[in-house]
Design a protein around this motif. Structure first.
Motif, PDB file in Angstrom:
ATOM      1  N   GLY A 141     -29.586-106.239 -52.373  1.00 55.76           N
ATOM      2  CA  GLY A 141     -29.816-105.808 -53.968  1.00 55.76           C
ATOM      3  C   GLY A 141     -28.900-105.155 -54.545  1.00 55.76           C
ATOM      4  N   MET A 142     -28.772-105.303 -55.789  1.00 56.02           N
ATOM      5  CA  MET A 142     -27.685-104.727 -56.599  1.00 56.02           C
ATOM      6  C   MET A 142     -28.285-103.173 -57.501  1.00 56.02           C
ATOM      7  SD  MET A 142     -24.698-105.985 -56.067  1.00 56.02           S
ATOM      8  CE  MET A 142     -23.761-105.910 -57.271  1.00 56.02           C
ATOM      9  N   GLY A 143     -29.380-102.937 -56.768  1.00 57.50           N
ATOM     10  CA  GLY A 143     -30.271-101.672 -57.608  1.00 57.50           C
ATOM     11  C   GLY A 143     -31.310-101.977 -58.658  1.00 57.50           C
ATOM     12  N   GLY A 144     -31.243-103.425 -58.672  1.00 58.09           N
ATOM     13  CA  GLY A 144     -32.452-103.707 -59.585  1.00 58.09           C
ATOM     14  C   GLY A 144     -33.718-104.371 -58.784  1.00 58.09           C
ATOM     15  N   ASP A 145     -34.388-105.051 -59.496  1.00 52.10           N
ATOM     16  CA  ASP A 145     -35.422-105.772 -58.763  1.00 52.10           C
ATOM     17  C   ASP A 145     -34.848-107.020 -57.793  1.00 52.10           C
ATOM     18  OD1 ASP A 145     -37.529-107.666 -57.914  1.00 52.10           O
ATOM     19  OD2 ASP A 145     -38.938-107.397 -59.679  1.00 52.10           O
ATOM     20  N   ILE A 146     -34.989-106.925 -56.386  1.00 52.64           N
ATOM     21  CA  ILE A 146     -34.246-107.567 -55.535  1.00 52.64           C
ATOM     22  C   ILE A 146     -34.775-109.102 -55.695  1.00 52.64           C
ATOM     23  CG2 ILE A 146     -35.650-106.979 -53.733  1.00 52.64           C
ATOM     24  CD1 ILE A 146     -33.156-107.640 -51.951  1.00 52.64           C
ATOM     25  N   ASP A 147     -36.034-109.608 -55.981  1.00 57.94           N
ATOM     26  CA  ASP A 147     -36.578-110.801 -56.025  1.00 57.94           C
ATOM     27  C   ASP A 147     -35.805-111.420 -57.461  1.00 57.94           C
ATOM     28  OD1 ASP A 147     -37.972-110.574 -53.684  1.00 57.94           O
ATOM     29  OD2 ASP A 147     -39.710-109.624 -54.876  1.00 57.94           O
ATOM     30  N   GLN A 148     -35.731-110.531 -58.431  1.00 53.07           N
ATOM     31  CA  GLN A 148     -35.342-111.154 -59.842  1.00 53.07           C
ATOM     32  C   GLN A 148     -34.047-111.408 -59.535  1.00 53.07           C
ATOM     33  OE1 GLN A 148     -36.994-111.893 -62.847  1.00 53.07           O
ATOM     34  NE2 GLN A 148     -35.103-112.816 -62.693  1.00 53.07           N
ATOM     35  N   GLU A 149     -33.049-110.526 -58.996  1.00 58.21           N
ATOM     36  CA  GLU A 149     -31.908-110.928 -58.704  1.00 58.21           C
ATOM     37  C   GLU A 149     -31.738-112.005 -57.777  1.00 58.21           C
ATOM     38  OE1 GLU A 149     -30.118-105.948 -58.713  1.00 58.21           O
ATOM     39  OE2 GLU A 149     -30.376-107.030 -56.818  1.00 58.21           O
ATOM     40  N   VAL A 150     -32.281-112.252 -56.871  1.00 59.35           N
ATOM     41  CA  VAL A 150     -32.118-113.495 -55.793  1.00 59.35           C
ATOM     42  C   VAL A 150     -32.300-114.733 -56.861  1.00 59.35           C
ATOM     43  CG1 VAL A 150     -33.300-114.751 -54.026  1.00 59.35           C
ATOM     44  CG2 VAL A 150     -32.497-112.113 -53.847  1.00 59.35           C
ATOM     45  N   ALA A 151     -33.649-114.422 -57.573  1.00 57.20           N
ATOM     46  CA  ALA A 151     -34.012-115.896 -58.387  1.00 57.20           C
ATOM     47  C   ALA A 151     -32.903-116.172 -59.444  1.00 57.20           C
ATOM     48  CB  ALA A 151     -35.189-115.587 -59.183  1.00 57.20           C
ATOM     49  N   ASP A 152     -32.088-115.016 -59.842  1.00 53.78           N
ATOM     50  CA  ASP A 152     -31.111-115.260 -60.894  1.00 53.78           C
ATOM     51  C   ASP A 152     -29.696-116.143 -60.209  1.00 53.78           C
ATOM     52  OD1 ASP A 152     -32.469-113.937 -62.926  1.00 53.78           O
ATOM     53  OD2 ASP A 152     -31.207-111.782 -62.529  1.00 53.78           O
ATOM     54  N   MET A 153     -29.509-115.577 -59.035  1.00 48.17           N
ATOM     55  CA  MET A 153     -28.406-116.282 -58.153  1.00 48.17           C
ATOM     56  C   MET A 153     -28.852-117.715 -57.758  1.00 48.17           C
ATOM     57  SD  MET A 153     -27.906-112.800 -55.600  1.00 48.17           S
ATOM     58  CE  MET A 153     -26.430-113.347 -54.625  1.00 48.17           C
ATOM     59  N   VAL A 154     -29.915-117.898 -57.678  1.00 42.94           N
ATOM     60  CA  VAL A 154     -30.475-119.601 -57.342  1.00 42.94           C
ATOM     61  C   VAL A 154     -30.430-120.249 -58.595  1.00 42.94           C
ATOM     62  CG1 VAL A 154     -32.405-120.900 -56.475  1.00 42.94           C
ATOM     63  CG2 VAL A 154     -32.024-118.768 -55.188  1.00 42.94           C
ATOM     64  N   ALA A 155     -30.754-119.701 -59.511  1.00 41.03           N
ATOM     65  CA  ALA A 155     -30.884-120.396 -60.860  1.00 41.03           C
ATOM     66  C   ALA A 155     -29.251-120.745 -61.292  1.00 41.03           C
ATOM     67  CB  ALA A 155     -31.306-119.450 -62.005  1.00 41.03           C
ATOM     68  N   TYR A 156     -28.221-119.818 -60.779  1.00 39.97           N
ATOM     69  CA  TYR A 156     -26.744-119.799 -61.378  1.00 39.97           C
ATOM     70  C   TYR A 156     -26.514-121.087 -60.285  1.00 39.97           C
ATOM     71  CZ  TYR A 156     -22.210-119.731 -61.034  1.00 39.97           C
ATOM     72  OH  TYR A 156     -20.599-120.105 -60.995  1.00 39.97           O
ATOM     73  N   LEU A 157     -26.921-121.214 -59.071  1.00 45.29           N
ATOM     74  CA  LEU A 157     -26.474-122.340 -58.160  1.00 45.29           C
ATOM     75  C   LEU A 157     -27.159-123.550 -58.561  1.00 45.29           C
ATOM     76  CD1 LEU A 157     -26.766-120.303 -54.607  1.00 45.29           C
ATOM     77  CD2 LEU A 157     -24.743-120.852 -56.073  1.00 45.29           C
ATOM     78  N   GLN A 158     -28.160-123.624 -59.153  1.00 51.14           N
ATOM     79  CA  GLN A 158     -28.949-124.963 -59.525  1.00 51.14           C
ATOM     80  C   GLN A 158     -28.073-125.316 -60.851  1.00 51.14           C
ATOM     81  OE1 GLN A 158     -32.892-123.583 -59.771  1.00 51.14           O
ATOM     82  NE2 GLN A 158     -33.388-124.775 -57.673  1.00 51.14           N
ATOM     83  N   ASP A 159     -27.881-124.371 -61.679  1.00 50.54           N
ATOM     84  CA  ASP A 159     -27.177-124.649 -63.126  1.00 50.54           C
ATOM     85  C   ASP A 159     -25.652-125.397 -62.725  1.00 50.54           C
ATOM     86  OD1 ASP A 159     -27.196-124.608 -66.142  1.00 50.54           O
ATOM     87  OD2 ASP A 159     -25.300-123.281 -65.456  1.00 50.54           O
ATOM     88  N   LEU A 160     -25.060-124.629 -61.789  1.00 52.78           N
ATOM     89  CA  LEU A 160     -23.589-124.985 -61.573  1.00 52.78           C
ATOM     90  C   LEU A 160     -23.524-126.328 -61.130  1.00 52.78           C
ATOM     91  CD1 LEU A 160     -20.856-124.076 -61.218  1.00 52.78           C
ATOM     92  CD2 LEU A 160     -21.225-123.421 -58.836  1.00 52.78           C
TER      93      LEU A 160
END
Length: 314
Positions: A141-160
């Protein structure tokens, strides 16, 4: 003698069909135990419960250090090391993740980011309590909600990534399997397709790099993963599909990780393997139908000709 020829023909056809449709599949079933498919649903992994933010995911992928090991060629981020050096550092070359969002299941990607050994089902090999750390560093995690951060990273990979329908068999195989397995029939090595070199010394230099990579891979895996050129000829399709899905169901304790591909990507991996193991299969299937039609027509006229020639003797 009058009616024996049709009977002989029926007997030959019957035993040919029995051998093809019953004996051969039975032999495969005996040699390879049947394992029920899990339908590539990865129900043992937590479901994503949050909607991802693509822009934040892109920032996290960069700032969390993912690009310190992985390339993202589509985003203009090259690999930090060549495959040989990467294998010497990690045991295997980390994949380019440009198309990861289309090839791998979202649940798997999320767990892979948070707990690589668990997602890959290699916790028996990498036991943190014994100081056996997986080479892929978990994301804390980067200091925030880790589940949200991971969801954001997956969303980026899917969008890319390209859409799943645009993933080719070659793309799926090379990304999911091709860093450990060679396919000699396709000229594929673990460090990429072997080019046609003008000078022998250049070909030898490439071969040396492959050998160096394989040496690191062997140390990492315990043995060199096999060349898969002919695996679809020696293993049933069901065996290969369920093995890709979860190797532990077939070989408990194996060092081969679960690769986490989607059901669609798995079918494309199998398609690539079938094409490499039998390069003429589509052509043969097409010709086979025509040959069968020809044989039926030929048998009909041969029978009429036989009756005509032997009509005075029956």
């Amino acid at each position: 003698m009058k009616n024996k020829e049709p009977i002989i023909l029926i007997v030959v056809i019957f035993f040919s069909l029995v051998t093809y449709y019953l004996v051969e599949p039975f032999a495969h079933g005996v040699m390879h135990k049947h394992v029920e498919s899990e339908n590539f649903e990865y129900k043992d992994l937590p479901a994503l419960t949050k909607s991802g933010n693509v822009a934040n995911g892109q920032e996290l992928i960069v700032n969390a250090g993912c690009v310190g090991c992985h390339s993202i060629e589509k985003a203009g981020m090259p690999a930090p090391m060549d495959p040989v050096m990467a294998a010497q550092s990690y045991g295997v070359n980390p994949p380019d993740i440009s198309e990861a969002g289309a090839i791998y299941d979202a649940r798997f990607l999320a767990e892979l980011i948070k707990n690589p050994a668990h997602a890959l089902k290699v916790e028996h090999k990498f036991d943190e309590s014994k100081g056996q750390m997986h080479p892929m560093v978990p994301f804390y995690g980067m200091g925030g909600d880790i589940d949200q951060e991971v969801a954001d990273m997956v969303a980026y990979l899917q969008d890319l990534a390209v859409s799943p329908s645009e993933v080719t068999p070659k793309m799926a195989f090379e990304n999911a399997c091709g860093r450990c397995h060679a396919v000699g029939y396709e000229n594929w090595t673990q460090i990429g397709t072997k080019p046609e070199f003008k000078h022998e010394k250049d070909a030898l230099a490439f071969d040396i790099k492959v050998l160096e990579y394989e040496e690191s891979l062997t140390k990492y895996m315990g043995k060199l993963p096999p060349d898969l050129s002919m695996y679809t000829r020696s293993r049933s399709e069901d065996f290969l599909r369920t093995f890709i899905e979860n190797p532990q169901n077939h070989l408990a304790g194996t060092a081969m990780p679960r690769v986490g591909v989607t059901a669609d990507a798995a079918e494309k991996v199998l398609e690539y393997m079938k094409d490499s193991g039998d390069t003429k299969r589509h052509e043969r299937e097409s010709i086979g139908k025509n040959v069968m039609i020809y044989l039926v027509i030929f048998a009909f006229f041969a029978f009429l000709w036989k009756k005509q020639v032997w009509r005075d003797l029956h």
